[in-house]
Design a protein around this motif. Structure first.
Motif, PDB file in Angstrom:
ATOM      1  N   PHE C  24       0.854  -1.190   0.000  1.00 29.71           N
ATOM      2  CA  PHE C  24       0.000   0.000   0.000  1.00 29.71           C
ATOM      3  C   PHE C  24       0.881   1.228   0.000  1.00 29.71           C
ATOM      4  CE2 PHE C  24      -2.363  -3.438   1.818  1.00 29.71           C
ATOM      5  CZ  PHE C  24      -3.564  -3.361   1.118  1.00 29.71           C
ATOM      6  N   ALA C 199     -14.227  -6.967  14.590  1.00 28.97           N
ATOM      7  CA  ALA C 199     -14.414  -7.497  15.945  1.00 28.97           C
ATOM      8  C   ALA C 199     -14.949  -8.912  15.899  1.00 28.97           C
ATOM      9  CB  ALA C 199     -15.341  -6.584  16.731  1.00 28.97           C
ATOM     10  N   GLN C 205     -11.881  -3.147  18.939  1.00 29.07           N
ATOM     11  CA  GLN C 205     -10.695  -2.538  19.540  1.00 29.07           C
ATOM     12  C   GLN C 205     -10.373  -1.227  18.870  1.00 29.07           C
ATOM     13  OE1 GLN C 205      -8.071  -5.819  19.586  1.00 29.07           O
ATOM     14  NE2 GLN C 205      -7.147  -5.395  17.594  1.00 29.07           N
ATOM     15  N   LEU C 207      -7.658   2.135  18.063  1.00 28.10           N
ATOM     16  CA  LEU C 207      -6.333   2.745  17.958  1.00 28.10           C
ATOM     17  C   LEU C 207      -6.529   4.240  18.112  1.00 28.10           C
ATOM     18  CD1 LEU C 207      -4.821   0.650  15.045  1.00 28.10           C
ATOM     19  CD2 LEU C 207      -4.088   0.656  17.441  1.00 28.10           C
TER      20      LEU C 207
ATOM     21  N   GLN E  47     -21.253  -6.306  12.501  1.00 26.37           N
ATOM     22  CA  GLN E  47     -20.440  -5.933  13.653  1.00 26.37           C
ATOM     23  C   GLN E  47     -19.018  -6.489  13.579  1.00 26.37           C
ATOM     24  OE1 GLN E  47     -22.007  -7.104  17.469  1.00 26.37           O
ATOM     25  NE2 GLN E  47     -20.585  -5.786  18.598  1.00 26.37           N
ATOM     26  N   GLU E  48     -18.893  -7.692  13.027  1.00 27.84           N
ATOM     27  CA  GLU E  48     -17.571  -8.316  12.995  1.00 27.84           C
ATOM     28  C   GLU E  48     -16.708  -7.852  11.845  1.00 27.84           C
ATOM     29  OE1 GLU E  48     -18.255 -12.514  13.121  1.00 27.84           O
ATOM     30  OE2 GLU E  48     -18.586 -12.468  15.300  1.00 27.84           O
ATOM     31  N   SER E  49     -17.295  -7.114  10.942  1.00 25.54           N
ATOM     32  CA  SER E  49     -16.488  -6.705   9.782  1.00 25.54           C
ATOM     33  C   SER E  49     -16.477  -5.195   9.601  1.00 25.54           C
ATOM     34  CB  SER E  49     -17.029  -7.378   8.520  1.00 25.54           C
ATOM     35  OG  SER E  49     -18.372  -6.991   8.310  1.00 25.54           O
ATOM     36  N   THR E  50     -16.930  -4.495  10.616  1.00 23.74           N
ATOM     37  CA  THR E  50     -16.936  -3.034  10.494  1.00 23.74           C
ATOM     38  C   THR E  50     -15.628  -2.432  10.981  1.00 23.74           C
ATOM     39  OG1 THR E  50     -19.342  -2.831  10.698  1.00 23.74           O
ATOM     40  CG2 THR E  50     -18.043  -0.919  11.365  1.00 23.74           C
ATOM     41  N   LEU E  51     -15.131  -1.483  10.222  1.00 24.65           N
ATOM     42  CA  LEU E  51     -14.002  -0.674  10.647  1.00 24.65           C
ATOM     43  C   LEU E  51     -14.455   0.782  10.552  1.00 24.65           C
ATOM     44  CD1 LEU E  51     -11.083  -2.325   8.582  1.00 24.65           C
ATOM     45  CD2 LEU E  51     -11.900  -2.931  10.869  1.00 24.65           C
ATOM     46  N   ASP E  67     -19.213  -1.016  19.626  1.00 26.38           N
ATOM     47  CA  ASP E  67     -18.395  -2.196  19.877  1.00 26.38           C
ATOM     48  C   ASP E  67     -17.915  -2.782  18.549  1.00 26.38           C
ATOM     49  OD1 ASP E  67     -17.068  -4.210  21.126  1.00 26.38           O
ATOM     50  OD2 ASP E  67     -18.854  -5.362  21.666  1.00 26.38           O
ATOM     51  N   VAL E  68     -17.165  -1.969  17.817  1.00 25.96           N
ATOM     52  CA  VAL E  68     -16.563  -2.423  16.555  1.00 25.96           C
ATOM     53  C   VAL E  68     -15.132  -1.879  16.545  1.00 25.96           C
ATOM     54  CG1 VAL E  68     -18.776  -2.371  15.330  1.00 25.96           C
ATOM     55  CG2 VAL E  68     -17.273  -0.362  15.242  1.00 25.96           C
ATOM     56  N   ASP E  69     -14.361  -2.264  15.562  1.00 21.88           N
ATOM     57  CA  ASP E  69     -12.985  -1.770  15.473  1.00 21.88           C
ATOM     58  C   ASP E  69     -12.971  -0.321  14.982  1.00 21.88           C
ATOM     59  OD1 ASP E  69     -12.099  -4.153  16.379  1.00 21.88           O
ATOM     60  OD2 ASP E  69     -10.917  -4.673  14.592  1.00 21.88           O
ATOM     61  N   ILE E  70     -12.238   0.497  15.670  1.00 21.66           N
ATOM     62  CA  ILE E  70     -12.283   1.936  15.379  1.00 21.66           C
ATOM     63  C   ILE E  70     -10.892   2.545  15.450  1.00 21.66           C
ATOM     64  CG2 ILE E  70     -13.300   4.152  16.050  1.00 21.66           C
ATOM     65  CD1 ILE E  70     -15.601   2.715  17.276  1.00 21.66           C
ATOM     66  N   VAL E  71     -10.632   3.411  14.518  1.00 16.40           N
ATOM     67  CA  VAL E  71      -9.381   4.161  14.587  1.00 16.40           C
ATOM     68  C   VAL E  71      -9.720   5.654  14.676  1.00 16.40           C
ATOM     69  CG1 VAL E  71      -9.111   4.212  12.043  1.00 16.40           C
ATOM     70  CG2 VAL E  71      -7.120   4.597  13.501  1.00 16.40           C
ATOM     71  N   LEU E  85      -8.421   2.509   5.283  1.00 19.40           N
ATOM     72  CA  LEU E  85      -9.031   1.302   5.844  1.00 19.40           C
ATOM     73  C   LEU E  85      -9.649   0.435   4.742  1.00 19.40           C
ATOM     74  CD1 LEU E  85     -10.993   2.834   8.898  1.00 19.40           C
ATOM     75  CD2 LEU E  85      -8.985   1.341   9.072  1.00 19.40           C
ATOM     76  N   ALA E  88      -7.264  -1.169   2.307  1.00 20.52           N
ATOM     77  CA  ALA E  88      -6.503  -2.282   2.895  1.00 20.52           C
ATOM     78  C   ALA E  88      -7.401  -3.472   3.204  1.00 20.52           C
ATOM     79  CB  ALA E  88      -5.794  -1.818   4.157  1.00 20.52           C
ATOM     80  N   LYS E  89      -8.653  -3.206   3.530  1.00 18.91           N
ATOM     81  CA  LYS E  89      -9.595  -4.291   3.868  1.00 18.91           C
ATOM     82  C   LYS E  89     -10.876  -4.110   3.054  1.00 18.91           C
ATOM     83  CE  LYS E  89      -7.621  -6.432   7.470  1.00 18.91           C
ATOM     84  NZ  LYS E  89      -7.020  -7.667   6.990  1.00 18.91           N
TER      85      LYS E  89
END
Ligand code: TPP
Ligand code: TPP
Ligand code: SF4
Ligand code: SF4
Ligand code: SF4
Ligand code: SF4
Ligand code: SF4
Ligand code: SF4
Ligand code: MG
Ligand code: MG
Lengths: 187, 71, 353, 253, 253, 353, 71, 187
Positions: C24, C199, C205, C207, E47-51, E67-71, E85, E88-89
């Motif tokens: 990337f 998740a 989680q 950052l 929920q399991e695939s959210t960024l 309750d998800v992945d967050i930057v 994001l 990359a995904k």
């Protein structure tokens, strides 16, 4: 062994290619070598130049203020780089575009190479740059013409590989011209 | 007779004036100026109208058209 | 066997990155580093990777932040003014502990300045050009080969420390074409439990760099400070003809390489002059400098600026011997002869024999 | 013998341009656009009250050519710099001169907000569909499929989107008072370009608001075309995607 | 004795929201908008695939709630972070959640270009006509005449321009596939908001392109209004200037 | 007679600026400096001046650049992340020699960090956070009164040196409300032949930082370097109970003011402890530190970071006496007692009596 | 009978549910929760339809409406 | 003389105004003084607090970890700041909203002030903050009630000047309450 040169001319004259081929040949001959182009705004206005340094030792600076030689393909280049060459150095002048008295230099040796005429002679005016490179290699003595010819396949884009024989011819024509001149002087 | 002066040292030989001239009065020459450009030449065989299209479209202001003054 | 190619310094960086698994790249054009995005734009689609020309340097550092947050190896490159614009993002990367490789083929400043080789960004790179009390690892290559090698290293270090790593060069380092041996990268696949991958089988989680609760930010900063301290083991430097040197020259990057020839010139004249070339400028090779200060009679720092790394050298030398300085702002590149002459001035000034 | 009729020069350099050669490549439209702007400065008598914000791009040396007061702006920020100039000297004529990389990429926020605020400045936008100065990289205005040094396989809409039509986008903002897209590839278009410029100057000198003129421009060097081919491309492919015309003219009667 | 009919709970928290209280002021719509987004995440099973790319504004603590992945993104840059994001995904569901200061001021370039590229992300834009977090300064969307801490005499169109209509501006870009403006001030609007969000989620999950939902939102604290007054203002003054509706829906049949 | 008012540190800056004739303010909100733009938005319209809220910090520094290019007195203010974004512009101001006042009421970083008082931006401010080899004058007030006074000075210095001047504070310095005496500014109208006012009776003139011709940029940078050298005469610092101090504390800004109470505490215990508080952190009071290093038995630097100004102190002290350091990353504000305790540790470590 | 449970510790007393309820079943109370908010109270005099408008519009998810299960 | 206090409560309770008036009065009484509010995100959620330090010497730190006194206007504030007060210090508690046992403190002195009731008594419940301020000044002894009353015209926005007499009344009511309590204790 140490050799350096600034190769300069119009954008279209293939001066960067000359430098590349020379550097490539030096690498293949097992020498240390650097090639440095001009870049950025300096490129506007259609002029181009590059510096090649070939040595047995690692090359410190790829940019030279007082070069051992200069290859000037057009008049503005001759005016700019002619005066910079070392006293003991050589200037290779494209005699097809530059006339005596149009630039100054301290250099002991000035080789006038009628590149376009020689290139026409071998049937392709666009090979003037390779003619000049042949002259430079012959005059500079840092590599053999064969070493340069052998490097062409690596230095040129595969698209242009069919042009290699013609390029080799041009290199040789330039080299021959220098040899003849030297012979003439001696004789 | 209308005519066009070429400031040859300013011409870059781009040929846009050649395209612009409705009368085909301009052509790229074989002489190089100090900058190394083969500059344009004006063919003064009387066809020029002084319309100044060439000068208007020259990016480098290398042309100076002249026309008879109306009195 | 490793392939030997004649390539530009910038291309060496791009190739090193790709060899290290970088897929990337986000960037914005600026001289003298354009060969990096250009190479990437050519290579990435073939590799299934992403080359994206961002709308600005600000956007590109933040695209890097996003992509790197997923655990990917990501690079961006720019040059001085563009690097200034990335400072906020770099500070966020440091604060959120997101790895990433940032190349600065620096130009001459201040402002638009010019594109001459220059070392005016040393302070910015080594002392947090962005806000806050953070550090980035900074690698300063001096040859195209080092560009290739150190870029691979940069990715490893970035992940090892979860920290941005900078590669600091200039036009000379980026534009020079030299033979490069294309060594292959030995992959060390790393676990990245911190990466954002969705998740799945765990809670969401985060950052982030914001710490509001009492004392939380203090702790975070102490943890970072400890990490920076632990980076000191990554120190890399090169010495050249340094044995028995009475005058030790200290220089990095482009000046570092030019000085090798100057040292040869001086040694030929029988002067015991050596060179210490920091390869990591952060962490700075303090101990090596300190030792040199004890063993030599004098140190002399040379830089393409009016005095930046010289502060690190003085801090490291701790007055064990005098530290002289020759600075030269950008605009023209010094020759080995010129620098040798400057060294001789110090040689005489310090009464060396 | 009848007296030879006296010849009168029917074209000359505008006086607000210094008499020096441009550094632009042969056939590049930048020089021509400079001249058109200078002609309006002369026509409106603004040489002594003009303050320009130069930008970073091939035209970065603007100040070597225009004989007016000029400040260099960081890449993309000319509209913000011009805002500062105009707010500090409201009686001056303030213009920016920006490329498509400068204005439509890195300078997007600045141009959108200067327009939205209705800053009383004039923006000359030179869209040559490429980053000229840096050697021909893709710009936000690069056409689909166009090969550049950073779109070596041609600009892909899927990866990079389609070219941004800045004139159209800015026209949606309340603060934009005048917006036009012009070209200088032939005499007819040149005339329209002059008229649009004149109108833009009128907007500012009358205090009517933000005025914007987009020039479709050529870059023979980076398009890897002859000047003639490049000139032709402006009128064809470019004008096809970026239609010429006046997009907004709030004081049109 | 007839058995008491069993009671069934007809409303519950979405599971992709953590069961913690918000830090928002009483009556602030942020919390409600969070819930609507979370409901769609649940509904689409994402929920399991959210960024998510959080932004800087009152909603900066987004990651304490979802309750998800967050930057965390620097102020204004969420659209660029989200681009990273998603690239990359590509199989993830990526959204940003941004205020009007964040998106329409400092983040203008990033949102324009993310939209123009057609990034396959979903942008939740919370327009409350003010910089909430920093204490109520003027935003690009502040209404004309509105008093804020940096427009103490009311926003002046002459000085600051008129409010930017982001939905309209982004809709002019080819890359924008779906754009809608909604509100949550009453049940009718809430339902439309849910529908728009659902559509936006559909766009991304189907890979149809960039989707954008603008929420008109209240900020009782900085508007210096009671929650009821603020709620009413959303439907009146705000919706008057920022009309609700679907602005773009390229796959509408 | 000067009026005494109870105002916030931020307001003192705004009022000082206006008193000094600043009539153009460009900014973008960020805590903890919002009272500056808010005050300006209230005051400027009444004074016929301009308050403009820009779309970003990048835009505001460039609006400042434009307005200042006309010779006007212009200010912008922000806090750490926003200041990072302004770095490119600051470098341009320095390169083009355009004066301007930039306030950094810094936050705690890195990244978003928090809004606690912090001194993490010392390096960024004093060592060119932007690219290139430039410097900005940096004033570090420690009271609301100094905010007022130094802001007026900042405008004078900016014009005198045609250089950006920074005011470096933090939340403590910006948010504190204290009595301030509103002294009036004695205007020294200055000629600004460089200003862009229109080419009336002269040719067009240019403010720029780009120098392409051979050697031109070198000359420009040497000229700047000389200018920075000449700024050294602007050094300002305060000493507190420094006579006969065996341990000299060195601190700036918020820590500098807290330490006064610590010094009192220690003096009450009979310890000969003094304080040297740099008011200009660039130029740094080298001589004063050097002298202190000679006169005291030890120096001790205290900062709200993990070690930044301590480098300047060490460089200035030139090993004349030991230099100890107590750093404390942001997150909580140290009390005078805590700092006095830390000082006592050094007191004992250095065997002072 | 439909009814609404108030999670009083989550209620901020904003009153938006009061506005939302078509049946006027909700009112701000006089009791303060630990956060210091006077939370809303549900008036269960039988008018509640279980429509959940109140819960839908509560920003803080402080309400839990219940309705008879259809069997 | 040295006095410091943290004044805390809900946003709407006027705690920042209390701090401001106190600081203003101290300035007018010729003291050194600092006032420090919370700011930024900490303001969300409706709580507010500020710290005032009054001294004869320049004030080093405007923020205090172990204050000499705290003024807590609501329960969350009491929970947060009660435990921080020095052993020898004082806590002024808004007895209208806080009950015994709802917070902890090491402080020797805890003054329970029924602010809202006292304010109602003098006819304006919204003056609860001024009632509390009167109590604090009386209890803290760093200034006189008259000094605070005199400062009101400077500290309040002119729009509110017509409210000054009522404010003075509230200050006095708070002060009186403390005096009476003390008297009661003694007696
Ligand atoms: C911050 C920053 N980023 C990048 C650059 C490099 N740069 C110089 S000009 C330019 C773009 C030029 O393109 P355009 O604006 O279209 O002008 P043109 O040359 O095509 O006329 C870029 C990216 C820079 N100088 N500063
Ligand atoms: C670079 C930078 N500039 C400014 C800020 C300060 N800041 C934080 S949030 C914000 C704006 C908030 O407004 P908005 O985006 O509308 O969100 P809201 O709080 O209204 O929901 C600003 C200016 C920052 N954190 N970073
Ligand atoms: S003036 Fe008109 S006719 Fe004459 S050369 Fe120029 S374009 Fe042709
Ligand atoms: S248009 Fe101008 S520059 Fe081009 S060829 Fe004609 S005269 Fe020369
Ligand atoms: S590169 Fe392109 S835009 Fe730049 S001068 Fe040359 S032709 Fe013109
Ligand atoms: S300040 Fe405004 S936007 Fe922020 S939480 Fe409070 S009401 Fe909501
Ligand atoms: S469920 Fe419906 S009727 Fe019952 S309280 Fe809520 S809004 Fe009112
Ligand atoms: S809407 Fe929610 S928070 Fe507001 S009063 Fe009703 S239950 Fe309480
Ligand atoms: Mg362009
Ligand atoms: Mg907002």
């Amino acid at each position: 062994m140490y050799f350096d040169t600034i190769i300069a001319g119009f954008g279209g004259q293939g001066v960067l290619l000359m430098g590349n081929v020379l550097a490539y040949a030096a690498m293949h001959a097992g020498k240390q070598v650097t090639y440095m182009p001009v870049y950025g705004v300096e490129m506007r206005g259609g002029t181009a130049n590059c510096t090649v340094v070939i040595s047995d030792r690692p090359v410190g600076s790829p940019i030279i203020h007082e070069p051992v030689s200069a290859v000037v393909m057009n008049r503005p280049s001759a005016e700019k780089f002619g005066p910079m060459v070392k006293k003991k150095g050589q200037v290779f002048v494209n005699a097809s575009l530059i006339k005596e008295g149009q630039f100054t230099t301290r250099a002991k040796t000035v080789c006038w190479v009628p590149t376009m005429e020689l290139a026409s002679d071998i049937g392709n005016r666009r090979l003037a740059n390779m003619v000049m490179l042949g002259a430079v290699v012959q005059g500079g003595g840092m590599l053999t013409i064969q070493q340069v010819a052998d490097a062409l396949s690596g230095a040129l884009d595969p698209r242009y590989h069919k042009m290699i024989p013609a390029n080799v011819g041009a290199l040789k024509a330039g080299a021959r011209f220098i040899s003849e001149q030297k012979a003439a002087k001696k004789g | 007779m209308p005519q066009v002066k070429v400031i040859s040292e300013r011409c870059k030989g781009c040929g846009l004036c050649v395209l612009a001239c409705p009368k085909n009065n301009l052509a790229l020459g074989k002489e190089y100026n100090a900058q190394g450009y083969a500059y344009v030449t004006f063919n003064s065989d009387g066809k020029c109208t002084g319309c100044a299209f060439c000068a208007e479209l020259c990016p480098d202001m290398a042309l100076r058209p002249y026309k008879e003054e109306r009195s | 066997m490793a392939r030997r190619v004649l390539i530009k310094g910038n291309e060496a960086i791009a190739m090193g990155a790709i060899e290290a698994g970088c897929r990337f790249y986000f960037g914005y054009p600026i001289t003298p580093q354009n060969e990096i995005p250009e190479y990437m734009s050519m290579a990435m689609p073939k590799l299934g990777g992403t080359f994206l020309q961002a709308e600005s340097e600000v956007a590109s550092i933040n695209m890097l932040l996003g992509a790197a947050a997923t655990g990917a190896r990501v690079m961006t490159s720019s040059s001085s003014p563009g690097i200034s614009l990335k400072q906020e993002g770099i500070s966020y990367l440091a604060g959120s502990q997101i790895p990433g490789v940032i190349v600065n083929m620096s130009r001459s400043g201040p402002g638009l300045g010019g594109i001459h080789p220059s070392q005016g960004d040393y302070f910015q790179s080594t002392r947090g050009g962005g806000h806050g009390d953070y550090r980035t690892l900074v690698l300063a290559p001096s040859t195209a080969q080092e560009n290739y090698d150190l870029t691979m290293l940069a990715f490893d270090l970035a992940e090892k420390y979860r920290n941005p790593v900078m590669i600091l060069g200039d036009a000379l380092i980026g534009q020079i074409k030299e033979p490069v041996e294309l060594k292959s990268y030995r992959k060390k696949p790393q676990d990245k439990p911190w990466a954002l991958t969705g998740a799945k089988g765990r809670h969401g989680q985060i950052l982030k760099s914001l710490f509001l609760a009492d004392g939380e930010l203090t702790d975070h900063n102490w943890m970072l400070a400890k990490k920076y301290k632990s980076m000191e083991k990554e120190v890399r430097f090169e010495t050249y003809r340094a044995e028995d040197a009475q005058l030790m020259l200290v220089a990095f990057g482009s000046v570092g390489r030019i000085l090798k020839t100057s040292v040869d010139i001086l040694r030929e004249k029988g002067k015991a002059v050596g060179l210490l070339r920091p390869i990591t400028v952060y962490p700075f090779p303090k101990q090596a400098v300190r030792q040199a200060a004890e063993e030599a009679k004098a140190l002399m720092v040379m830089e393409l600026n009016t005095g930046q790394m010289v502060e690190d050298v003085k801090l490291a030398a701790e007055c064990a011997c005098p530290v002289d300085f020759y600075g030269r702002p950008p605009g023209s590149i010094p020759t080995p002869d010129e620098l040798a002459k400057e060294a001789m001035k110090v040689w005489r000034k310090r009464g060396l024999k | 013998m009848s007296a030879k009729p006296k010849l009168k020069q029917v074209f000359d350099r505008p006086k607000s341009l210094k008499d020096v050669p441009y550094h632009y490549c042969p056939g590049c439209h930048h020089g021509l656009i400079h001249r058109l702007v200078a002609e309006q400065i002369d026509a409106f008598g603004l040489q002594e009250s003009t303050l320009a914000a130069a930008s970073v791009g091939c035209s970065v040396l603007l100040y070597d050519y225009f004989d007016v007061d000029i400040v260099e702006s960081p890449h993309g920020r000319a509209a913000a710099v011009a805002t500062g100039l105009k707010r500090a000297k409201p009686d001056s004529f303030v213009f920016t001169y920006q490329g498509d990389g400068d204005l439509a990429a890195i300078g997007t926020a600045e141009i959108v907000h200067a327009a939205n605020r209705g800053e009383k400045i004039t923006v000359i936008f030179v869209n040559n569909a490429v980053f000229g100065m840096t050697g021909g990289q893709m710009a936000p205005t690069t056409l689909e499929g166009q090969v550049t040094t950073t779109s070596p396989y041609g600009r892909s809409a899927a990866e990079a989107g389609l070219p941004i039509r800045v004139c159209e986008m800015l026209s949606t903002l309340e603060g934009t008072a005048f917006a036009a897209r012009v070209a200088v590839d032939n005499i007819k278009n040149l005339k329209k370009a002059k008229a649009a410029l004149k109108r833009a100057f009128t907007y500012q000198t009358k205090g009517w608001g933000f005025s914007f003129v987009e020039f479709l421009s050529s870059c023979p060097t980076n398009w890897k075309m002859t000047p003639e081919e490049a000139n032709a491309r402006v009128g064809k492919e470019m004008a096809d995607y970026f239609p010429l015309g006046v997009y907004k003219d709030v004081r049109a009667n």
